[in-house]
Design a protein around this motif. Structure first.
Motif, PDB file in Angstrom:
ATOM      1  N   ASP A 188      -0.092  22.799   2.325  1.00  0.00           N
ATOM      2  CA  ASP A 188      -1.328  22.107   2.182  1.00  0.00           C
ATOM      3  C   ASP A 188      -2.349  22.848   2.948  1.00  0.00           C
ATOM      4  O   ASP A 188      -2.142  23.924   3.704  1.00  0.00           O
ATOM      5  CB  ASP A 188      -1.505  20.468   2.506  1.00  0.00           C
ATOM      6  N   SER A 189      -3.858  22.297   3.048  1.00  0.00           N
ATOM      7  CA  SER A 189      -4.698  22.883   3.443  1.00  0.00           C
ATOM      8  C   SER A 189      -4.780  22.793   5.220  1.00  0.00           C
ATOM      9  O   SER A 189      -5.489  23.606   5.834  1.00  0.00           O
ATOM     10  CB  SER A 189      -6.162  22.323   3.089  1.00  0.00           C
ATOM     11  N   ASP A 190      -3.823  22.030   5.455  1.00  0.00           N
ATOM     12  CA  ASP A 190      -3.793  21.684   7.167  1.00  0.00           C
ATOM     13  C   ASP A 190      -2.794  22.783   7.631  1.00  0.00           C
ATOM     14  O   ASP A 190      -2.415  22.531   8.817  1.00  0.00           O
ATOM     15  CB  ASP A 190      -3.490  20.508   7.298  1.00  0.00           C
ATOM     16  N   GLY A 191      -2.209  23.538   6.530  1.00  0.00           N
ATOM     17  CA  GLY A 191      -0.959  24.222   7.037  1.00  0.00           C
ATOM     18  C   GLY A 191       0.348  23.564   7.201  1.00  0.00           C
ATOM     19  O   GLY A 191       1.516  24.147   7.762  1.00  0.00           O
ATOM     20  N   HIS A 192       0.531  22.349   6.583  1.00  0.00           N
ATOM     21  CA  HIS A 192       1.825  21.664   6.663  1.00  0.00           C
ATOM     22  C   HIS A 192       2.550  21.852   5.482  1.00  0.00           C
ATOM     23  O   HIS A 192       1.832  21.844   4.113  1.00  0.00           O
ATOM     24  CB  HIS A 192       1.457  20.248   6.922  1.00  0.00           C
ATOM     25  N   TYR A 193       3.746  22.190   5.352  1.00  0.00           N
ATOM     26  CA  TYR A 193       4.810  22.191   4.167  1.00  0.00           C
ATOM     27  C   TYR A 193       5.316  20.874   3.746  1.00  0.00           C
ATOM     28  O   TYR A 193       5.825  20.239   4.814  1.00  0.00           O
ATOM     29  CB  TYR A 193       5.572  23.323   4.455  1.00  0.00           C
ATOM     30  N   SER A 194       5.151  20.817   2.582  1.00  0.00           N
ATOM     31  CA  SER A 194       6.186  19.733   1.982  1.00  0.00           C
ATOM     32  C   SER A 194       7.655  20.198   2.219  1.00  0.00           C
ATOM     33  O   SER A 194       7.838  21.277   2.438  1.00  0.00           O
ATOM     34  CB  SER A 194       5.825  19.464   0.576  1.00  0.00           C
ATOM     35  N   THR A 195       8.619  19.450   2.021  1.00  0.00           N
ATOM     36  CA  THR A 195      10.117  19.675   2.081  1.00  0.00           C
ATOM     37  C   THR A 195      10.458  20.269   0.894  1.00  0.00           C
ATOM     38  O   THR A 195      11.808  20.194   0.604  1.00  0.00           O
ATOM     39  CB  THR A 195      10.912  18.052   2.591  1.00  0.00           C
ATOM     40  N   ARG A 196       9.583  20.310  -0.147  1.00  0.00           N
ATOM     41  CA  ARG A 196      10.042  20.453  -1.532  1.00  0.00           C
ATOM     42  C   ARG A 196      10.974  21.710  -1.704  1.00  0.00           C
ATOM     43  O   ARG A 196      11.895  21.653  -2.516  1.00  0.00           O
ATOM     44  CB  ARG A 196       8.691  20.819  -2.428  1.00  0.00           C
TER      45      ARG A 196
ATOM     46  N   SER B 193       0.820  -1.327  -0.029  1.00  0.00           N
ATOM     47  CA  SER B 193      -0.064   0.025   0.221  1.00  0.00           C
ATOM     48  C   SER B 193       0.769   1.308  -0.082  1.00  0.00           C
ATOM     49  O   SER B 193       2.154   1.323   0.628  1.00  0.00           O
ATOM     50  CB  SER B 193      -0.899   0.034   1.276  1.00  0.00           C
ATOM     51  N   CYS B 194       0.237   2.406  -0.643  1.00  0.00           N
ATOM     52  CA  CYS B 194       1.054   3.692  -0.541  1.00  0.00           C
ATOM     53  C   CYS B 194       0.608   4.375   0.468  1.00  0.00           C
ATOM     54  O   CYS B 194       1.271   5.658   0.425  1.00  0.00           O
ATOM     55  CB  CYS B 194       0.801   4.376  -2.024  1.00  0.00           C
ATOM     56  N   GLU B 195      -0.401   4.123   1.284  1.00  0.00           N
ATOM     57  CA  GLU B 195      -0.937   5.008   2.085  1.00  0.00           C
ATOM     58  C   GLU B 195       0.108   5.870   2.892  1.00  0.00           C
ATOM     59  O   GLU B 195      -0.014   7.099   3.416  1.00  0.00           O
ATOM     60  CB  GLU B 195      -2.104   4.470   2.845  1.00  0.00           C
ATOM     61  N   SER B 196       0.760   5.160   3.576  1.00  0.00           N
ATOM     62  CA  SER B 196       1.951   5.528   4.497  1.00  0.00           C
ATOM     63  C   SER B 196       2.937   6.158   3.885  1.00  0.00           C
ATOM     64  O   SER B 196       4.151   6.798   4.549  1.00  0.00           O
ATOM     65  CB  SER B 196       2.679   4.154   5.285  1.00  0.00           C
ATOM     66  N   PHE B 197       2.844   6.499   2.583  1.00  0.00           N
ATOM     67  CA  PHE B 197       3.989   7.141   2.064  1.00  0.00           C
ATOM     68  C   PHE B 197       3.608   8.575   1.719  1.00  0.00           C
ATOM     69  O   PHE B 197       4.424   9.464   1.506  1.00  0.00           O
ATOM     70  CB  PHE B 197       4.341   6.574   0.796  1.00  0.00           C
ATOM     71  N   ALA B 198       2.480   8.976   2.031  1.00  0.00           N
ATOM     72  CA  ALA B 198       1.806  10.356   1.858  1.00  0.00           C
ATOM     73  C   ALA B 198       2.425  11.188   2.997  1.00  0.00           C
ATOM     74  O   ALA B 198       2.449  10.962   4.138  1.00  0.00           O
ATOM     75  CB  ALA B 198       0.317  10.143   1.895  1.00  0.00           C
ATOM     76  N   THR B 199       2.841  12.468   2.381  1.00  0.00           N
ATOM     77  CA  THR B 199       3.366  13.519   3.295  1.00  0.00           C
ATOM     78  C   THR B 199       2.622  14.831   3.274  1.00  0.00           C
ATOM     79  O   THR B 199       2.958  15.662   3.971  1.00  0.00           O
ATOM     80  CB  THR B 199       4.992  13.784   2.743  1.00  0.00           C
ATOM     81  N   THR B 200       1.702  14.835   2.419  1.00  0.00           N
ATOM     82  CA  THR B 200       0.624  15.904   2.343  1.00  0.00           C
ATOM     83  C   THR B 200      -0.732  15.320   2.273  1.00  0.00           C
ATOM     84  O   THR B 200      -1.001  14.210   1.825  1.00  0.00           O
ATOM     85  CB  THR B 200       0.995  16.804   0.992  1.00  0.00           C
ATOM     86  N   THR B 201      -1.609  16.299   2.604  1.00  0.00           N
ATOM     87  CA  THR B 201      -2.944  16.088   2.409  1.00  0.00           C
ATOM     88  C   THR B 201      -3.421  15.414   1.147  1.00  0.00           C
ATOM     89  O   THR B 201      -4.200  14.535   0.936  1.00  0.00           O
ATOM     90  CB  THR B 201      -3.772  17.224   2.686  1.00  0.00           C
TER      91      THR B 201
END
Length: 524
Positions: free
Chosen positions: A379-387, A57-65
């Protein structure tokens, strides 16, 4: 590319292991496969080239909403590959690369794996592969290839991540426009850049920062090629991904099957030259947007094309003194400029940009804030990716730092001469300010140069006439340097392959599947 101014020792011929082998004892929910080693394997790296990969599964790989939504789609699977942090010390510390696979829908006629990199640097390859896989579900590319996205070392779901600022620090950074040109203001801005470099070293680690550059990424790609069971690499690289592809072609020319390089980064240009070319590219894209907008008969910037940029400047200038309050958020001057840049990447965003400018003129700003958030990975939750942290870290080790303030001032002077003294597209830090790379804690590991790769098969370079971020001429030059076929796309967007332009997609598909390059002078 996305930000404006601010050999081999041994060969292992182990063809018997090219078939997929399932490993006993695999954890529940995972399917472990061993397809390698295949093809050339450097001495001392056999365990990386022949490693098994556990897919699930890919679900645990998600880092953004957004990734949480994308990674629940059917037909995709994720896994991890282990690589040495330092290829000169393969028995030392390792890194874990996140992989996403959409298996070929016609396994009987499967050609192999197709690795995808979306650029940045710092953009997530697994996210790009998930999105492309959905778009290409019924295409010949999806039928004949396993689509493979990978987050390069330090990026996205790969571990360890490059992380320099917290979410709260990124929010604060966006409100600090650094536009004070006084000696005190310049000193403060440089102190902030130095502090950013310090935080990157402390929070990521110097050993990791030393090995996140393109030099190491291409060695990871070659190990992936073998572990995935491919004697030769098939690859699609967009934007900065063309730099990865070019470096791979130089390092492993004998291991290349096919490469599509779309939106070329000029490999011989330094950061100042690239920045200047980008400024001109975005100004050209803005002029095309204005022509379109005025032609509609109702444009937020008015009906006079010559007055459009001054009007935009007039609208965003007050944000320098006071960001606009929007609920619990604020729209800053730099956010407004970032929003415009984001919308100029594609004609599909021009309507959104016009709406955003009209909203700003009427006292709002949420559309522009949304565009800026998209660009900066919030993202919409205020979390930034590491990009964006990864972007700066990779650029700092891929190119020599600029430490001569006079060179920076001269580059600023040339930009103003070409674009105009008050252009929106030179709205960066004051002239002469050293950026974080000048204070970076580790040395650079690559530098711009004219590529040379003897013994390559025919490659395909795609370049768009109105590409704002990687100007058209860079693609022309790269095709010439690699003796590659050039496909020109007449349009206004950044990259084009596999994005719904039938003429481009058909020719690129024929190349990937049949290794048939377009005719000389081909245009779409």
């Amino acid at each position: 590319m996305s930000r404006l101014p601010r050999v081999l020792a041994a060969v292992a011929a182990l063809g018997l292991l090219t078939a997929c082998t399932t490993i006993p004892g695999t954890p529940v929910g995972l399917r472990q496969e061993q397809r390698g080693p295949v093809g050339a394997v450097p001495a001392g790296l056999e365990r990386f080239y022949g490693q098994a990969i556990a897919w699930g599964s890919c679900e645990s790989f998600a880092t953004t909403t957004e990734q949480h939504l994308a990674f629940t789609k059917r037909g995709i699977e994720c896994g991890r590959a282990t690589m040495p942090l330092d290829y000169d010390d393969p028995r030392g510390r390792t890194v874990s690369l996140a992989l996403l696979r959409r298996p070929a829908t016609d396994q009987q006629h499967r050609i192999g794996s197709l690795l995808i990199n979306p650029g940045g640097p710092g953009a997530s390859g697994i996210e790009a592969a998930a999105q492309l896989g959905s778009l290409l579900r019924d295409s010949e590319v999806a039928e004949r290839f396993d689509l493979i996205g990978f987050d390069p070392r330090g990026v996205g779901a790969s571990e360890p991540q490059v992380r320099c600022l917290t979410d709260e620090e990124w929010d604060a950074e966006r409100l600090d426009s650094d536009l004070d040109t006084s000696p005190e203001g310049i000193a403060q801005t440089e102190a902030e850049e130095k502090d950013y470099a310090r935080k990157c070293a402390e929070r990521t680690g110097k050993d990791v920062l030393s090995h996140v550059g393109t030099r190491d990424v291409v060695r990871d790609m070659d190990a992936l090629r073998s572990a995935l069971g491919d004697e030769k690499l098939s690859y699609v690289g967009y934007s900065y991904g063309t730099r990865i592809g070019t470096a791979y072609a130089e390092t492993f020319p004998q291991n290349v099957r096919a490469m599509v390089l779309d939106g070329a980064v000029a490999p011989e240009e330094n950061k100042l030259a690239q920045s200047q070319a980008q400024g001109q590219g975005f100004k050209k894209a803005f002029d095309a947007f204005v022509e379109w907008c005025v032609g509609r008969g109702k444009c937020a910037l008015g009906n006079d094309p010559a007055a459009a940029e001054p009007r935009l400047k007039e609208l965003i200038e007050p944000l320098k003194k006071e960001p606009r309050q929007l609920g619990d958020r604020k729209l800053s001057f730099t956010d407004a400029v970032t929003a415009v840049v984001q919308a100029l990447y594609s004609e599909q965003l021009w309507t959104v940009l016009d709406t955003g400018i009209a909203d700003l003129a009427n006292g709002g700003g949420r559309t522009l804030l949304f565009l800026a958030d998209t660009y900066l990975g919030r993202d919409s939750d205020g979390h930034y990716s590491t990009r964006n942290d990864a972007f700066r870290a990779i650029r700092c080790v891929d190119d020599p730092p600029v430490t001569d303030r006079d060179l920076l001032r001269e580059a600023d002077r040339k930009a103003r001469e070409v674009l105009g003294e008050d252009s929106v597209f030179i709205a960066g830090e004051p002239a002469g300010v050293l950026d974080a790379c000048a204070f970076w804690s580790v040395p650079h590991t690559s530098e711009p140069h004219q590529p040379k790769a003897d013994g390559l098969p025919p490659l395909l370079v795609i370049s768009t006439t109105g590409d704002p971020a990687t100007p058209y001429q860079a693609g022309v030059d790269l095709a010439r340097a690699l003796n590659a076929s050039l496909l020109t796309f007449d349009g206004n967007q950044h990259t084009v392959f596999l994005q719904g332009q039938q003429c481009v997609d058909e020719r690129g598909t024929r190349y990937l599947v049949d290794l048939k390059t377009p005719e000389d002078g081909a245009r779409c």
